[in-house]
Every structure is written in C-alpha cells, then in structure tokens.
Design a protein around this motif. Structure first.
Motif, PDB file in Angstrom:
ATOM      1  N   UNK B  82       0.919  -1.397   0.121  1.00 39.80           N
ATOM      2  CA  UNK B  82      -0.002   0.219   0.049  1.00 39.80           C
ATOM      3  C   UNK B  82       0.891   1.246  -0.006  1.00 39.80           C
ATOM      4  N   UNK B  83       0.252   2.534  -0.600  1.00 38.74           N
ATOM      5  CA  UNK B  83       1.181   3.839  -0.504  1.00 38.74           C
ATOM      6  C   UNK B  83       1.577   4.088   0.905  1.00 38.74           C
ATOM      7  N   UNK B  84       2.483   4.790   0.943  1.00 37.05           N
ATOM      8  CA  UNK B  84       2.959   5.220   2.386  1.00 37.05           C
ATOM      9  C   UNK B  84       3.048   4.244   3.598  1.00 37.05           C
ATOM     10  N   UNK B  85       3.479   3.008   3.207  1.00 34.87           N
ATOM     11  CA  UNK B  85       3.567   1.783   4.190  1.00 34.87           C
ATOM     12  C   UNK B  85       4.762   2.101   5.163  1.00 34.87           C
ATOM     13  N   UNK B  86       4.367   1.810   6.388  1.00 37.21           N
ATOM     14  CA  UNK B  86       5.503   2.114   7.338  1.00 37.21           C
ATOM     15  C   UNK B  86       6.188   0.776   7.904  1.00 37.21           C
ATOM     16  N   UNK B  87       6.123  -0.373   7.100  1.00 40.59           N
ATOM     17  CA  UNK B  87       6.765  -1.640   7.444  1.00 40.59           C
ATOM     18  C   UNK B  87       8.145  -1.930   7.694  1.00 40.59           C
ATOM     19  N   UNK B  88       8.895  -1.061   6.653  1.00 42.93           N
ATOM     20  CA  UNK B  88      10.319  -1.037   6.675  1.00 42.93           C
ATOM     21  C   UNK B  88      10.751   0.367   6.302  1.00 42.93           C
ATOM     22  N   UNK B 480       5.780   4.723  -2.090  1.00 45.67           N
ATOM     23  CA  UNK B 480       4.962   5.773  -2.933  1.00 45.67           C
ATOM     24  C   UNK B 480       3.892   6.367  -2.337  1.00 45.67           C
ATOM     25  N   UNK B 481       3.504   7.389  -3.171  1.00 52.32           N
ATOM     26  CA  UNK B 481       2.239   8.209  -2.592  1.00 52.32           C
ATOM     27  C   UNK B 481       0.929   7.878  -3.142  1.00 52.32           C
ATOM     28  N   UNK B 482      -0.269   7.848  -2.921  1.00 49.20           N
ATOM     29  CA  UNK B 482      -1.420   7.270  -3.199  1.00 49.20           C
ATOM     30  C   UNK B 482      -1.679   7.964  -4.724  1.00 49.20           C
ATOM     31  N   UNK B 483      -1.189   9.292  -4.871  1.00 50.50           N
ATOM     32  CA  UNK B 483      -1.628  10.268  -6.107  1.00 50.50           C
ATOM     33  C   UNK B 483      -1.001   9.496  -7.184  1.00 50.50           C
ATOM     34  N   UNK B 484      -0.002   8.523  -7.004  1.00 52.95           N
ATOM     35  CA  UNK B 484       0.639   8.047  -8.160  1.00 52.95           C
ATOM     36  C   UNK B 484      -0.296   7.021  -8.726  1.00 52.95           C
ATOM     37  N   UNK B 485      -1.226   6.529  -8.142  1.00 52.38           N
ATOM     38  CA  UNK B 485      -2.009   5.499  -8.889  1.00 52.38           C
ATOM     39  C   UNK B 485      -1.386   4.078  -8.866  1.00 52.38           C
ATOM     40  N   UNK B 486      -0.250   3.705  -8.136  1.00 48.51           N
ATOM     41  CA  UNK B 486       0.230   2.447  -8.207  1.00 48.51           C
ATOM     42  C   UNK B 486      -0.207   1.472  -7.378  1.00 48.51           C
ATOM     43  N   UNK B 487      -1.318   1.975  -6.766  1.00 44.98           N
ATOM     44  CA  UNK B 487      -1.746   0.977  -5.554  1.00 44.98           C
ATOM     45  C   UNK B 487      -2.162  -0.337  -5.815  1.00 44.98           C
TER      46      UNK B 487
END
Lengths: 106, 625
Positions: B82-88, B480-487
């Motif tokens: 998902x965008x902006x994931x905080x896992x690593x 990556x950020x949500x706006x980039x549409x790669x989710x």
C-alpha cells in the motif's frame, strides 16, 4: 610445408622454422623500434602485431597446440580466449571512450 | 569500534533474527550431540568428496538461500503493498533488495544448478566421479563460507545496501560507510573461487572422463549445457574477481579505480560488472535449458528434436553472451553507435534461444506425453519464459530502453526469465533427479499443487509489474504516494508474492511428506529414462556409480540399451575400481579463508581498538566510522 617433411623424417623442421621465424620477427621489431622514423603510435601498433604473430607461431610450432588428440579443443579454447580478451579490453575502451573524453575536457 | 557497532542493534526484525540464529544453533548442536550424529555429519558429509553428496549439499544450501531470499522478497512486497507503508524504512529496504538480488543469483541459482550438475553429469557421461573430487569439495566449501559470510552481514556489521550491482560511487566509503559493502565484496570473492574451480572441474570431467563410445555429439543435452556453462564460468568469473578486488582496494586502501576524483572512473565498475554480469545470466539459464531438454525428451518419450541445432545454439549463446553487456546501461551516455551495436547483438541472442524453444515444441509434437510433475514445470516454463524473452527484446531496443530503464518493467522482465527459466528448472530438476538422490520420488499430488500455486502466484506477482513499469514506477523505491496511482497493481503483486511463498512452503512440506510416506524406488530407472544416469543398479547409485562402465553406441544411450534388451547391470567380470578418499582439508581451508575474509571486512584500523596492547598500528586511521 613443415608437416610433409615431418611425416617423412625425424628432423625437427617445425622447430627450426619456428626458431628462425621468431628470430626474424624479433629482429624486425627491434629494427622498427630503434631505427625507423615512424610515429610512436605506428611503432607501438607494429610491435604489438609482430608480438601476436610470434605468440601464435610459438604456440603452433613449439607448444604442439594442434597436435594432441584434442588439438581442436585446444585451438578452439585459445581462439575463444583471444576473442574474450579482445572483447573485454577493446570493448571496454570503446564503450567508455566518451567518458575518458569527458574527463580530459573538465 | 565498539561492540554495538559490531553487532547490529536497534531493529526488532534483526533482533528477532539474532535470537533465532542463536536458538537454531543451540538446537542443532544439541540435536547432533543427543542423537550422536557428529561423526556421521563429519564422515559422511563434511569431508566427503563424492559428487552426489556434494551435489546434495549444494542443493540444500541453495534451498536455504532461496528461503532467505524469499523472505527478503516478501518483506519488500509487504512494504510496497500500500502507499506510504511504514513496514520498513528506506535503509532496511535498500539492504533487503540488495541482499535479495545477490543471494538469489549468487547463492541460490548458481549453487542449485551446480548441485544438479554435480548429481547428474558424472552419471550421464558414465564416469565414477568428477575429474578432481578434492577440488569439488573445496568448491562447495568456499561457496558455502562465502554465502555464510554474506549472510552474516545481516546481524554483524550491517548488510550491504548499494544494490546487487554495487555501482560506484554509491558503493564507495563516502556513500556506503560501514562494513556492509565489504561483506558483499569478500563474500562474492570467496564463493567466486569455488565457482571458478567448479567450472574447471566440469570442463575436464566432460572432456576427459566420458565412458567408451560417448562422443561429444552423443552427450545428453544437460551435459552439453554444463560444459558450455563451465566455459562461460572460466571466462567470465575472472572479470568479476578483478573488479571485486579493485573495489575492495578502493574501499579498504584508498585506491582510485572507480572514484570520482583522482582520475578514477565510476563507469568502469558498471562496465566490468556487466562484462561478468551478462555471461552470468547465461550461466544460470543454460543448465536450465539442459534440464528442460532432458525432461521434455523423457516425458514425451521421444528423442530430442534438432539435437545438433540445440548444440549449435548453446555454443552461439556462449559467444554472444560476452558481447551484449552494454544493454544494462544504455542510458549511461555512450554514443548512438555503441548503443546500436549492442542493441543488435542483444536482439541476435533471441535467435538461438528461439531455436531452442521451437526444438522443444517439435520434440513435444506427436510425443506420448506423460504429465508428471517435472513435465508440468517444463510445460509451464515454455510460455512464461517466452513472455520474459519477448519483453527482453523490447528492452534490447536502445531508444525504447530509455523509457523502460530502471522501472518495474525491467524488474518484471528479469523475474520472468529468471524465475520461469532458472527457478522452474531448479524445481523440475530437483523433482526429476530426486529419486537418484534419495531413493524415492516426491509426492505427485502435492507436487501438482506446488506447481499451480507457485506458477499462478508468479504470474500474479510479476505480470502487473510490467504495467507498473509502463506507468513509470521506478525500481528500488521503498514507498510511493497514493496520488501516483500504483496502489492496486502493487497490491495484486503482493498477493501473488505470498502465493509463491505458500508454494515454496508446500514444496518443503512435500519433501518431508515424501520422506515419510512415499514408496521407495526398486530400480534405478524411475521415469523410464533415456540417459545413463537411470541405468545404475539401484535407485541411489553406489558411490562408485557403475560397477562396470557402460559402453555407449548412440544418443540416448540407456534408451537404446533398453530397446536392444541389454541388461546394463549384468556383470561377468568385476574390475578394480579406484575411488578417492575423504578429506577434511577443503573444509579446514575454507574455514580459514572465511576467517581471513571476515578480518578484511572490518578494516585493519578498527582492529587496533580490539587488541588493546597493539601499539604499533600498521595503518593510519583513515577509515573511521
């Protein structure tokens, strides 16, 4: 020419021929280096070409490269090695030439 | 340097790894002592020079590395789900994609294939062992120690984080401080010794130790690919050795081969790396082609179509593999002439590869196909690999490559060739030769599940990545950020990755299940095979392989014998057999090489702090972390 006489007599024609050719090639290289009026670049190219010819000659005449039962494999691997060496050295130079160029102008 | 710089601290994952390493070590040591297996381990495995046992050890090591590289992959996919994931965080992500790439190529793909070569090649050519059994053991142990050294970086000192290609100046002391990159350099150097020795070993074995009547053009296709792979190894690996040594010098002793100042040339690293790196690609794909050729011919019950064309095409590939390396850095800035030439050579490589694909299809044509598990992996390989191949031709066009370069399009391409080619072949080869190694097959029903889960998961993971790449998503970004549409595509990809993980776990379960419940083989011929390895007296061949060396009169030697009704194991007169003794030397030598390499990982200057009384430090403290 050497092979025919080889099969008839035991006289080492091949070795004599290789020996004389080696002396001649070395002498020519020496003459070019010491007494010719070529540009340095030309001299270097000529000496290197003569060296490669002599190396090949020695492999064929003295090192019995093609004579053993797997002579074809020996010759093939030598040629492949030469091919790789040329690709690695000259290829790298060619590919990176623009970079060398850049550095000189900076 | 203090201890908390030596041991990596402060990260929960790494702490967990450290604890689990300690626990696993204790469990292994306890288990070996409790069941009194130390002697068995030492006599039967560590000091062995038997090609089949060394092959098995290679494969076990490769599967362990596949697990580690796979966990790396799952962590990366989780981070990108998902965008902006905080896992690593960014640093962890960099380390993980670096180790994933390095481990999968150097410590998984190559040892897996070398392991299969070890198991099968001497049997296929009717030899009793490799030409240099001692050297073979040394090869394995240097590889293993190199792999361990590299993996150690995770808990001691910190992992390398400059990508598996370790481009300079990113991998220099300035931009990658700490010992991480040194682990990469020394680990690869150490295991490279083993690979080089393996290459020499197999060339001599195949050229010199073939049984009577086994001419070069009667050799099984896998042996042919092993030979050509070995040729590529001995010509390509010295380039890596030199390049690694130069970078090591740059990092440890302040030389300036690849630096930005002092006349160094960072691009020379990329050049040398790929001069090795592209042939390396063929080192891991040619044996795969060989395995698939064997399997197709066996399970289609037909002689391999176009044998001579196959041989010519692998020889052509070995030559071409050395003249395409620039396509890895078309965007570096070389002129149109350079790029065009390498564009053309790269496309040319598709020709011999295409020849092979059509030969396999023609072998299948009108064959009586049995859909056993090795065969379905092979049938899965053909379309999937072709997808990877044609996208490779797209990437080969230098002008278009400016668009694809460094995007997920590329990532997807090389996973399609490396997984559908190499990994599928490793699994297929493992299942195919499993009865030769362990005396029983792997369960077919579970095997089918493994195939379908893994293959579908693989496509779900990597097919969307082509479109992510075309959408402009660069590789090696940690978020990556949500706006980039790669989710959505990323999320689908992550689901697929976990399916592959499940497939792998099921494969391991299958090994356990089959060990417990699968029927033991009674003859040496498990699959109605065609080549000599199936002609041995029992499922697991005796350590001398053949009591009497077979005599070969054509291609598919064993098949011919069966047609003529010859009993290969009928022996009228026994001859004396000379077999090599076990030796502890390779293991001991490798341990010392490991220690020496480990010392080089931490530059000399820091050792002065460890050894309190060492007043005369040899080096000025230039490298300080």
């Amino acid at each position: 020419m050497a092979e025919k006489s080889m099969s008839k007599s035991h006289f080492p024609w091949k070795h004599i021929f290789g020996y004389i050719m080696s002396i001649v090639l070395t002498a020519v290289a020496l003459l070019i280096a010491l007494y010719s009026n070529f540009a340095v670049r030309t001299i270097v190219i000529l000496i290197f070409s003569l060296a490669f010819v002599q190396a090949a000659l020695q492999l064929l005449m003295f090192m019995h490269m093609t004579e053993s039962s797997n002579g074809k494999i020996q010759a093939g691997s030598m040629l492949f090695a030469a091919f790789i060496a040329i690709v690695v050295a000259l290829g790298s130079y060619w590919v990176l030439e623009f970079g060398i160029h850049l550095n000189h102008h900076e | 340097m203090s201890w908390d710089e030596f041991i990596v601290t402060g990260d929960p994952f790494i702490l967990a790894a450290q604890i689990s390493i300690v626990i696993t070590t204790i469990v292994i040591v306890f288990g070996l002592t409790y069941f009194k297996k130390w002697g068995y381990l030492w006599n039967e495995w560590i000091t062995t020079v038997d090609h089949r046992k060394i092959g098995i050890m290679y494969i076990i090591a490769a599967i362990l590395m596949l697990f580690r590289g796979g966990v790396d992959a799952l962590m990366m996919r989780t981070q990108l789900a998902t965008p902006n994931m905080q896992f690593l965080d960014a640093q962890n992500y960099n380390e993980i994609f670096t180790t994933h790439g390095t481990i999968m190529i150097i410590f998984m793909a190559m040892p897996f294939l070398i392991g299969l070569m070890n198991v099968a090649v001497p049997l296929q050519i009717g030899a009793r062992d490799l030409a240099f059994p001692f050297l073979n053991s040394l090869s394995f142990w240097t590889f293993f120690m190199g792999a361990m050294l590299f993996n150690l970086s995770f808990v001691i000192g910190g992992s390398p984080d400059a990508g598996w290609s370790a481009y300079m100046p990113l991998a220099s002391n300035d931009l990658s401080p700490g010992p991480g990159q040194n682990f990469y350099l020394l680990g690869l150097q150490l295991s490279g010794i083993g690979t080089l020795a393996t290459g020499i070993n197999f060339i001599v074995t195949i050229l010199r130790m073939r049984t009577k009547g086994m001419t070069l053009m009667r050799m099984p296709m896998f042996t042919w690919t092993a030979l050509i792979t070995s040729v590529i190894i001995i010509f390509a690996f010295p380039i890596l050795t030199v390049a690694l040594a130069m970078q090591t010098f740059d990092r440890l002793w302040d030389t300036a081969f690849f630096t930005l100042q002092d006349g160094g040339m960072p691009m020379l690293w990329a050049n040398l790396f790929w001069l090795w790196g592209h042939p390396e690609v063929y080192i891991v794909i040619l044996p795969a082609f060989g395995i698939f050729s064997e399997i197709i011919s066996t399970f289609a019950r037909k002689r391999l179509f176009g044998y001579t064309a196959m041989v010519i095409s692998i020889v052509a590939i070995s030559g071409l593999s050395f003249v395409v390396w620039v396509h890895h850095f078309f965007t570096m800035g070389a002129g149109a002439m350079v790029n065009s030439v390498f564009s053309i050579t790269t496309m040319a490589i598709a020709v011999p590869t295409g020849v092979k694909i059509f030969n396999w299809l023609a072998t299948l044509h009108k064959g009586k196909i049995r859909f056993s598990v090795p065969m379905i992996w092979t049938l899965g390989f053909i379309p999937n690999f072709t997808i990877g191949g044609v996208t490779g031709v797209m990437l080969a066009m230098a002008a278009a490559d400016y668009q694809y370069h460094n995007t997920y399009f590329l990532v997807s391409h090389f996973h399609y060739v490396l997984i559908a080619g190499t990994v599928f072949s490793c699994f297929a080869g493992l299942i195919y030769w499993y009865p030769k190694m362990f005396g029983h097959k792997l369960n077919e029903r579970i095997g089918r599940w493994v195939f379908w889960i893994f293959m579908i998961g693989f496509n779900i993971t990597f097919f969307p990545q082509y479109f992510l790449g075309l959408d402009g998503m660069p590789r090696r970004v940690y978020t990556y950020i949500p706006e980039e549409g790669w989710f959505s595509l990323n999320f689908i990809s992550t689901i697929g990755a976990f399916m592959m993980g499940i497939g792998f776990a099921l494969l391991i379960y299958n090994i356990y299940y089959s060990f417990r419940y699968e029927q033991r083989e009674t003859t040496g011929d498990s699959w109605n095979g065609r080549t000599l390895e199936w002609s041995t007296s029992s499922a697991i061949p005796p350590h001398y392989n053949f009591a009497k060396l077979p005599k070969v009169s054509g291609q598919d030697a064993f098949w011919e014998m069966k047609q003529l009704g010859e009993d290969t194991n009928e022996i009228k007169q026994y001859e004396k057999i000379h077999m090599p003794n076990n030796s502890a030397n390779p293991f001991v030598m490798s341990v010392f090489l490991f220690i020496a390499s480990f010392e080089l990982v931490f530059p000399m200057v820091d050792y002065c702090d460890f050894r309190v009384d060492w007043n005369t430090c040899m080096y000025d403290s230039k490298v300080v972390y």
